[in-house]
Enzyme design. Sequence first.
Site, PDB file in Angstrom:
ATOM      1  N   SER A  21       0.833  -1.206   0.000  1.00  0.00           N
ATOM      2  CA  SER A  21       0.000   0.000   0.000  1.00  0.00           C
ATOM      3  C   SER A  21       0.869   1.259   0.000  1.00  0.00           C
ATOM      4  O   SER A  21       1.880   1.337   0.692  1.00  0.00           O
ATOM      5  CB  SER A  21      -0.872  -0.021   1.254  1.00  0.00           C
ATOM      6  OG  SER A  21      -1.626   1.159   1.320  1.00  0.00           O
ATOM      7  N   CYS A 131       0.660   3.550  10.692  1.00  0.00           N
ATOM      8  CA  CYS A 131       1.168   4.722   9.961  1.00  0.00           C
ATOM      9  C   CYS A 131       1.873   5.656  10.954  1.00  0.00           C
ATOM     10  O   CYS A 131       1.245   6.124  11.912  1.00  0.00           O
ATOM     11  CB  CYS A 131       0.039   5.465   9.254  1.00  0.00           C
ATOM     12  SG  CYS A 131       0.638   7.007   8.518  1.00  0.00           S
ATOM     13  N   LYS A 166      -1.874  -4.659  10.052  1.00  0.00           N
ATOM     14  CA  LYS A 166      -0.525  -4.243   9.637  1.00  0.00           C
ATOM     15  C   LYS A 166       0.201  -3.600  10.814  1.00  0.00           C
ATOM     16  O   LYS A 166      -0.248  -2.600  11.374  1.00  0.00           O
ATOM     17  CB  LYS A 166      -0.616  -3.272   8.456  1.00  0.00           C
ATOM     18  CG  LYS A 166       0.734  -2.898   7.867  1.00  0.00           C
ATOM     19  CD  LYS A 166       0.590  -2.248   6.504  1.00  0.00           C
ATOM     20  CE  LYS A 166       1.927  -1.777   5.975  1.00  0.00           C
ATOM     21  NZ  LYS A 166       1.808  -1.183   4.639  1.00  0.00           N
ATOM     22  N   GLY A 266       7.436  -2.859  -1.419  1.00  0.00           N
ATOM     23  CA  GLY A 266       7.067  -1.459  -1.262  1.00  0.00           C
ATOM     24  C   GLY A 266       7.976  -0.504  -1.995  1.00  0.00           C
ATOM     25  O   GLY A 266       7.790  -0.230  -3.184  1.00  0.00           O
TER      26      GLY A 266
HETATM   27  C1  SIN Z   1       1.472   7.733   4.879  1.00  0.00           C
HETATM   28  O1  SIN Z   1       0.479   7.949   4.169  1.00  0.00           O
HETATM   29  O2  SIN Z   1       1.939   8.612   5.620  1.00  0.00           O
HETATM   30  C2  SIN Z   1       2.130   6.395   4.858  1.00  0.00           C
HETATM   31  C3  SIN Z   1       1.207   5.313   5.257  1.00  0.00           C
HETATM   32  C4  SIN Z   1       1.791   4.375   6.250  1.00  0.00           C
HETATM   33  O3  SIN Z   1       2.973   4.433   6.576  1.00  0.00           O
HETATM   34  O4  SIN Z   1       1.052   3.528   6.775  1.00  0.00           O
END
Ligand code: SIN
Length: 303
Positions: A21, A131, A166, A266
């Site tokens: 993602s 995140c 996750k 990733g």
């Molecule tokens: C982000 O959008 O800041 C990254 C997403 C993530 O690290 O889960």
Amino acid sequence: MPDMSVTLSGLTLTNPIIPASGTFGFGYEFADLYDINVLGSLSMKGTTKAPRFGNPTPRIAEIPDGLINSVGLQNPGVEKVISEELPKLRQVYSKPVLANISGFSVDEFVECAKRFDEAQGVGILEINISCPNVHGGGMSFGTDPKAAAAVTEAVKKAVKKPVYVKLTPNVTDITVIAKAVEAAGADGVCLINTLLGMRIDLKRRRPVIANKMGGMSGPCLLPLALRMVYQVYETVNIPIIGMGGVASAEDVVEMMLAGASAVEVGAANLVDPFACKRIIEALPETMKKYNIEKLKDIIGGAH
Ligand code: SIN
């Protein structure tokens, strides 16, 4: 052709490769480059209930062998993802995908998960409690076993599709969080998300990234990710999707030997948009080299 298939909670993937993602958009953007149906599955851009503009710029800093990002969950919101992005993806990709879901409260995770639970083409709900780039949400759920379990339990109660959580590496002991989400009903875990880091601009004497810190990713993370996948495999009895620094077919084999049932790729996609295709094409030769007939047979083989 050697058998590269793997299974995640009853879902058979033709191979274990899943773009992670945030590194592959909503997938259809890559369909102009190659037939993305070669992918085992893909994890869509992280989605929240409401649209998010994301963090101020600069959001990216380079590091040797990787990058730091602080995107801040920029996305068009769950309704638009389901009504606009997912249909575009389904025109060019026929396999079930992972919906990556973020939130700032348990209720938000649940509402978002419920919407994706009803959506055609979504096979797994990837609950992102890791995140590092937002305040009051994201990683704050993933660093506390009680909060991690509360999100997992609430989402599990509300949906039918498999729930994979996750996890963040920004904890002292990732196995404590893995155990907590397993006990709360998670069908699987995904690890690792990015590692919190920063860079300082020498001329300005200020952090490079506007949000000061961000999540490190890239090949430099592979040994750390392998260590955590290895530890979590010894702790839980649910499938692991391994990720962190994977950039080659050899890295995939290493991840699976550590305990991963499937592997997300990733940062490598940001360097080379063909990275996943290249890895999938290299897998048969790599399997031959290491005498692997069925890829699924090697899961956890290093233990
Ligand atoms: C982000 O959008 O800041 C990254 C997403 C993530 O690290 O889960």
